[in-house]
Design a protein around this motif. Structure first.
Motif, short mmCIF file in Angstrom:
data_model
loop_
_atom_site.label_atom_id
_atom_site.label_comp_id
_atom_site.label_asym_id
_atom_site.label_seq_id
_atom_site.Cartn_x
_atom_site.Cartn_y
_atom_site.Cartn_z
N ARG A 132 0.95 -1.10 0.45
CA ARG A 132 -0.38 0.24 -0.15
C ARG A 132 0.85 1.34 -0.21
NH1 ARG A 132 -3.36 -2.97 -0.63
NH2 ARG A 132 -5.54 -3.38 0.63
N VAL A 140 -4.46 4.20 4.55
CA VAL A 140 -5.12 3.58 3.34
C VAL A 140 -4.88 2.23 4.19
CG1 VAL A 140 -4.19 2.58 1.52
CG2 VAL A 140 -3.25 4.76 1.53
N SER A 141 -5.75 1.54 3.99
CA SER A 141 -5.72 0.66 4.41
C SER A 141 -5.84 -1.06 3.81
CB SER A 141 -8.03 0.02 5.00
OG SER A 141 -8.31 0.97 5.36
N THR A 143 -7.26 -3.71 3.94
CA THR A 143 -8.18 -4.84 4.30
C THR A 143 -8.74 -4.96 2.38
OG1 THR A 143 -8.84 -3.00 5.80
CG2 THR A 143 -10.82 -4.49 4.45
N ARG A 144 -9.21 -6.34 3.00
CA ARG A 144 -9.02 -6.90 1.53
C ARG A 144 -10.63 -5.93 0.37
NH1 ARG A 144 -11.95 -12.90 1.70
NH2 ARG A 144 -12.00 -13.91 -0.23
N SER A 146 -8.89 -3.78 -1.30
CA SER A 146 -9.11 -1.86 -1.11
C SER A 146 -7.34 -1.94 -1.53
CB SER A 146 -8.44 -1.62 0.17
OG SER A 146 -7.40 -2.33 1.16
N GLU A 152 -3.89 -9.83 -4.29
CA GLU A 152 -4.38 -10.18 -2.63
C GLU A 152 -4.78 -11.64 -2.34
OE1 GLU A 152 -7.17 -7.63 -1.34
OE2 GLU A 152 -6.56 -6.11 -2.32
N SER A 166 -8.78 -7.97 7.71
CA SER A 166 -8.24 -6.81 7.57
C SER A 166 -6.50 -7.02 8.45
CB SER A 166 -8.97 -5.15 8.03
OG SER A 166 -7.27 -4.37 7.95
N ALA A 169 -4.26 -0.60 8.86
CA ALA A 169 -4.25 1.03 8.05
C ALA A 169 -2.85 1.31 8.24
CB ALA A 169 -5.07 1.36 8.18
#
Length: 539
Positions: A132, A140-141, A143-144, A146, A152, A166, A169
């Motif tokens: 990220r 910014v996360s 997380t699935r 994103s 991923e 997740s 972040a």
């Protein structure tokens, strides 16, 4: 004028918690600091706040090697700082933990979840949201879904426990500093299997993680420089944050850097591979922290309670005063300390009385560097610079201070399998030869051995992490996972810290309600007592 740039802390430490993501607390940034709010380690909702690891970029000037490096911040000369973080949890796909192996992993190469094979094994077992990037203030996360176009990997579906979607972040503030905040302490199973082992539990996952941290500085004139990258660890909570381990992660990494990467040539002769006998350690800086840590174990371990009541002013004198006939002398103390090469010695009278890497068939030891410093002290080869609190602890943020503050709050053993990291950190090839307290990334071509992949630093720890708290009941990491505690200054015998929790499964949720050991004071002494426990005391 040659200028270079580095991210600090070189290894940052975040910790999971069940508090809201945005309500995190930044971890210690000056050595000796303890993070709390109004004396409390829980938030206003009685949750455990997540600990964030905050990173900064520093500028080094080769023409002023003794000057403090300068923090780089967004201003008229710096347009932005672009941060990239790649967290991953690779525990379920790793080689199984084996305490008897020197590396801590199965010598036969036995894998966790070995029945899952094929080219998609990693996709099914590694939690990896991909890298990220954040440039400018915001969030910014990890997380699935994103990650945009980045690949991923998210195992599932989950049958038991909590589904993991997740790993936390990253946040940037207007100055250009970046903070990594980890997960909420979840653990879940895709198989529905029971928790049957202290480290290897097939089908299970958790949301701890680790990975590289990189930064690019974009100047207002268009120049772009890449800073030497860092690493971040997302670890379990620490329940006695005011107490320091006898051997910290800083001690382990410094020992390796001194003996293998010439970090402090005044201490170690790389030609003869021996410590220098003329080095005189500082009592306050290099001896007192070890003695004080041994004393403080008495607040979190009943076997240590009341022991190690040293006369510090006398021990700091050189020579040791003959007017202290009933005091333990430096020579007497050092004689009781177990040499590093005797980790498997069955003699239980040595210090420290803590289990070692191989479990109850071994004992924890100081690092070779720590042992040498104490040997020098025992023979009078040290600098007497008592007292330790002549000046208040500095609140100034420095590059070295950030490194120290993060790593001195981590356990440097025993790695059975470990608390924040596994015994992989003892491998000197893991570190950069030119910057030996900095982990080499996978794309780092410096040296013959490949650098570390995301998730590699925590891959061989217990899965899920909660079983570490259940099995760490005696003589493991008392300053992280207390063994026994006192609830008040005048109370009776010490009580079990994890009282009321009888199984690994109960610890999956029970960790949220366990108490913290925190400083308290009376008119005559400073105490460390359990507080903020939510679980009932009755079974």
């Amino acid at each position: 004028m040659a200028k270079t740039y580095r991210v600090h802390p070189a290894i940052g430490v975040a910790r999971v918690g069940d508090g809201a993501l945005e309500h995190y607390r930044v971890g210690p940034e000056v050595p000796g600091a303890v993070i709390h709010r109004d004396g409390r380690f829980r938030d206003e909702h009685s949750h455990i706040p997540r600990q964030g690891a905050r990173f900064r970029v520093f500028e080094y000037d080769s023409e002023q090697p003794l000057a403090q490096p300068r923090e780089v911040r967004i201003d008229t000369t710096v347009a932005r700082i672009e941060w990239t973080v790649h967290l991953a949890n690779a525990k379920a796909a790793a080689v199984a933990f084996d305490a008897r192996s020197p590396s801590g992993t199965s010598s036969e190469g036995r894998l966790r979840n070995a029945e899952i094979t094929g080219p998609d094994r990693s996709q099914r077992l590694v939690i990896d949201p991909g890298p990220r990037t954040l440039a400018g203030a915001g969030k910014v996360s990890f997380t699935r879904g994103s990650g945009g176009n980045s690949p991923e990997a998210w195992p599932g579906p989950f049958a038991d426990g909590s589904g993991i979607t997740s790993l936390g972040a990253m946040f940037c503030d207007p100055t250009g500093r970046m903070t990594v905040v980890g997960g909420e302490g979840r653990a879940g199973s895709i198989s529905g299997s029971e928790l049957c082992h202290m480290a290897n539990n097939d089908g299970w996952f958790d949301d701890t993680a680790d990975g590289p941290v990189n930064a690019r500085v974009v100047f207002a004139d268009g120049r772009v420089v890449r800073a030497a990258g860092a690493w971040v660890i997302v670890a379990p909570p620490r329940y006695a944050p005011g107490l320091r381990s006898l051997v910290t992660l800083w001690d382990v990494l410094e020992d390796g850097a001194v003996r293998h990467h010439r970090l402090r040539p005044e201490l170690f002769d790389s030609e003869t591979q021996t410590f220098r006998p003329d080095y005189r350690p500082s009592f306050v800086g290099e001896i007192y922290p070890v003695l004080k840590a041994a004393t403080d174990y008495g607040w979190v371990n009943s076997s240590a309670a009341g022991r190690h009541q040293w006369d510090y002013p006398a021990l700091a004198q050189n020579p040791f005063p003959s007017t202290c006939p009933y005091c333990w002398s430096p020579r007497q103390i050092f004689k009781r300390i177990r040499p590093p090469h005797e980790w498997n010695n069955a003699d239980s009278t040595g210090m420290p009385f803590l289990w070692g890497d191989a479990g109850r068939d071994s004992y924890h030891t100081l690092t070779p560097l720590q042992h040498h410093l104490l040997k020098q002290w025992s023979t009078g080869q040290f600098t007497s610079d008592w007292p330790p609190y002549a000046a208040e602890m500095s609140s100034q943020i420095t590059a070295r201070g950030l490194d120290l503050a993060a790593l001195q709050n981590c356990a440097g053993g025993a790695f059975h399998p470990g608390f924040e990291v596994s015994r992989i950190v003892r491998n000197p090839n893991l570190m950069s030869p030119s910057d030996p307290l900095r982990i080499r990334h996978a794309d780092d071509r410096e040296g013959a051995v490949p650098g570390l992949q995301p998730g590699g630093l925590t891959a061989h720890l217990a899965v899920p992490w909660q079983v570490t708290l259940f099995h760490g009941g005696n003589y493991w990491w008392p300053t992280h996972r207390p063994n026994q505690v006192r609830r008040n200054a005048n109370g009776p015998l010490m009580e079990e810290w994890a009282r009321g929790i009888h199984s690994r499964e109960e610890m999956l949720d029970g960790w949220r309600g366990l108490g913290f050991v925190k400083a308290a004071s009376t008119a005559s002494q400073r105490l460390f007592l359990e507080d903020e426990r939510l679980l009932p005391d009755a079974d």
